[in-house]
Design a protein around this motif. Structure first.
Motif, PDB file in Angstrom:
ATOM      1  N   GLY A  42       0.823  -1.204   0.000  1.00 54.17           N
ATOM      2  CA  GLY A  42       0.000   0.000   0.000  1.00 54.17           C
ATOM      3  C   GLY A  42       0.855   1.250   0.000  1.00 54.17           C
ATOM      4  N   ALA A  43       0.245   2.374  -0.335  1.00 52.00           N
ATOM      5  CA  ALA A  43       0.940   3.658  -0.211  1.00 52.00           C
ATOM      6  C   ALA A  43       1.219   3.927   1.262  1.00 52.00           C
ATOM      7  CB  ALA A  43       0.085   4.775  -0.799  1.00 52.00           C
ATOM      8  N   PHE A  44       2.315   4.642   1.547  1.00 49.50           N
ATOM      9  CA  PHE A  44       2.677   4.886   2.941  1.00 49.50           C
ATOM     10  C   PHE A  44       1.573   5.675   3.651  1.00 49.50           C
ATOM     11  CE2 PHE A  44       5.135   7.292   6.230  1.00 49.50           C
ATOM     12  CZ  PHE A  44       5.397   6.192   7.033  1.00 49.50           C
ATOM     13  N   PRO A  45       1.068   5.156   4.812  1.00 45.31           N
ATOM     14  CA  PRO A  45      -0.078   5.790   5.475  1.00 45.31           C
ATOM     15  C   PRO A  45       0.297   6.802   6.554  1.00 45.31           C
ATOM     16  CG  PRO A  45       0.340   3.658   6.469  1.00 45.31           C
ATOM     17  CD  PRO A  45       1.397   3.846   5.402  1.00 45.31           C
ATOM     18  N   GLY A  46       1.547   7.244   6.579  1.00 47.19           N
ATOM     19  CA  GLY A  46       1.975   8.144   7.641  1.00 47.19           C
ATOM     20  C   GLY A  46       1.404   9.549   7.527  1.00 47.19           C
ATOM     21  N   LEU A  47       1.422  10.260   8.644  1.00 42.97           N
ATOM     22  CA  LEU A  47       0.883  11.622   8.699  1.00 42.97           C
ATOM     23  C   LEU A  47       1.606  12.538   7.723  1.00 42.97           C
ATOM     24  CD1 LEU A  47      -0.919  13.793  10.005  1.00 42.97           C
ATOM     25  CD2 LEU A  47       0.836  14.046  11.788  1.00 42.97           C
ATOM     26  N   GLU A  48       2.956  12.387   7.646  1.00 40.01           N
ATOM     27  CA  GLU A  48       3.725  13.264   6.762  1.00 40.01           C
ATOM     28  C   GLU A  48       3.378  13.031   5.301  1.00 40.01           C
ATOM     29  OE1 GLU A  48       6.495   9.827   8.039  1.00 40.01           O
ATOM     30  OE2 GLU A  48       4.773  10.949   8.792  1.00 40.01           O
ATOM     31  N   ALA A  49       3.017  11.792   4.950  1.00 39.51           N
ATOM     32  CA  ALA A  49       2.614  11.497   3.572  1.00 39.51           C
ATOM     33  C   ALA A  49       1.297  12.197   3.252  1.00 39.51           C
ATOM     34  CB  ALA A  49       2.481   9.992   3.373  1.00 39.51           C
TER      35      ALA A  49
END
Length: 317
Positions: free
Chosen positions: A161-168
């Motif tokens: 999956g696409a990176f689910p982080g806040l910065e993304a």
């Protein structure tokens, strides 16, 4: 040492028996060719029977096998003169996306793929194959460059999956994927997209709009992973097998629903057992599809691409 999945253990035990028999025969100078031939035939039959009857969850496990070939493994085997291109010219160079110009048997192409890592250090470096927004912008930059030079595009998809982080999210993950979807429809050059491992959600779809969308035999493609689906529906990962069955995410399921254009067979026992043979099969498939697509005009390709995706999910009763 080879990593074994649970359902591969009977196969490994029979292989071990054959190897032991050959070793003892060599030590004692005995002819056991007839006996080993019988066991080797049994081994082939066992592999065929096992992989013919894999459950959907088992296919997911095979797609994630740590020995399975990744994008760079294919690049080294099917391409020559690969020139990697870095960066999105806005934020950074996302290491989860690898891409550049290459040559496949005399066919110049732009090849772009998601790259996982083999060990802990590589996985951190590649962010476990999960691109940030700059990864999708990098991929689109490379596609536009390929279009400028009238160069066909090959994408290799393998991501949880696409990176689910806040910065993304802060840098526009959704917008980056959406822009890729829109712009890939209008590319004037041939586009072939191949799922070589995991094809999870928008992370996969962000580089998967093409004239031909193909899946390797033991891969999956879905809006959500079985574990995430299980955690949403049952509040636990314990029901991932049931979720995989309900999602119908295998190559066979996707093909029967008209969501992909073909299934690429893997060597007996899975791609992780024979990287070289899998690369040969993949290379042949790419060249055959590429030749057929280059016979069409850009307008024909774009219209067919739009029509194909527009039909998905539309049914008449």
């Amino acid at each position: 040492m080879r990593t074994l999945l649970d359902f591969e253990r009977p196969i490994a035990e029979l292989e071990s028996r054959i190897d032991e028999m050959k070793r003892l025969a060599a030590e004692k100078n005995l002819d056991v060719s007839a006996a080993t031939a019988v066991l080797e035939n049994q081994l082939v039959d066992l592999k065929k029977e096992t992989f013919r009857n894999l459950t959907r969850w088992q296919r997911v496990q095979v797609s994630r096998h740590p020995d399975r070939p990744y994008t760079q493994d294919y690049l080294h085997r099917i391409c020559t003169d690969f020139i990697e291109i870095h960066g999105d010219r806005q934020v950074a160079d996302d290491k989860a996306i690898v891409g550049g110009f290459a040559n496949i048997d005399g066919h110049p192409v732009m090849i772009i793929g998601q790259q996982k890592g083999r060990n802990t250090k590589e996985r951190q470096y590649r962010n476990f194959g999960m691109p940030n927004p700059e990864g999708y912008r990098k991929a689109l930059r490379l596609m536009k460059m390929a279009e400028k030079f009238n160069c066909p595009i090959i994408t290799l998809i393998d991501t949880p999956g696409a990176f689910p982080g806040l910065e993304a999210e802060e840098r526009g993950q959704g917008e980056a994927i959406a822009r890729n979807l829109r712009d890939m429809f209008m590319l004037t050059v041939p586009v072939i997209c191949i799922i070589i491992g995991e094809g999870a959600s928008g992370g996969a779809l962000g580089i998967a709009i093409g004239d031909q969308v193909l899946m390797l035999e033991n891969t999956w493609y879905s809006v959500i992973s079985p574990e995430s689906c299980s955690s949403i529906l049952w509040r636990s990962w314990d029901y991932k097998e049931q979720a995989a069955e309900a999602l119908k995410l295998t190559a066979t399921d996707m093909s029967s629903n008209g969501l992909v254009d073909g299934i690429i067979p893997e060597p007996l026992g899975g791609a992780h057992l024979d990287h070289d043979r899998m690369s040969e099969i993949l290379k042949g498939e790419i060249i055959n599809r590429l030749i057929a697509l280059q016979a069409l005009s850009p307008e024909e390709r774009i219209n067919q691409r739009i029509e194909k995706f527009s039909k998905m999910g539309v049914f008449v009763e």
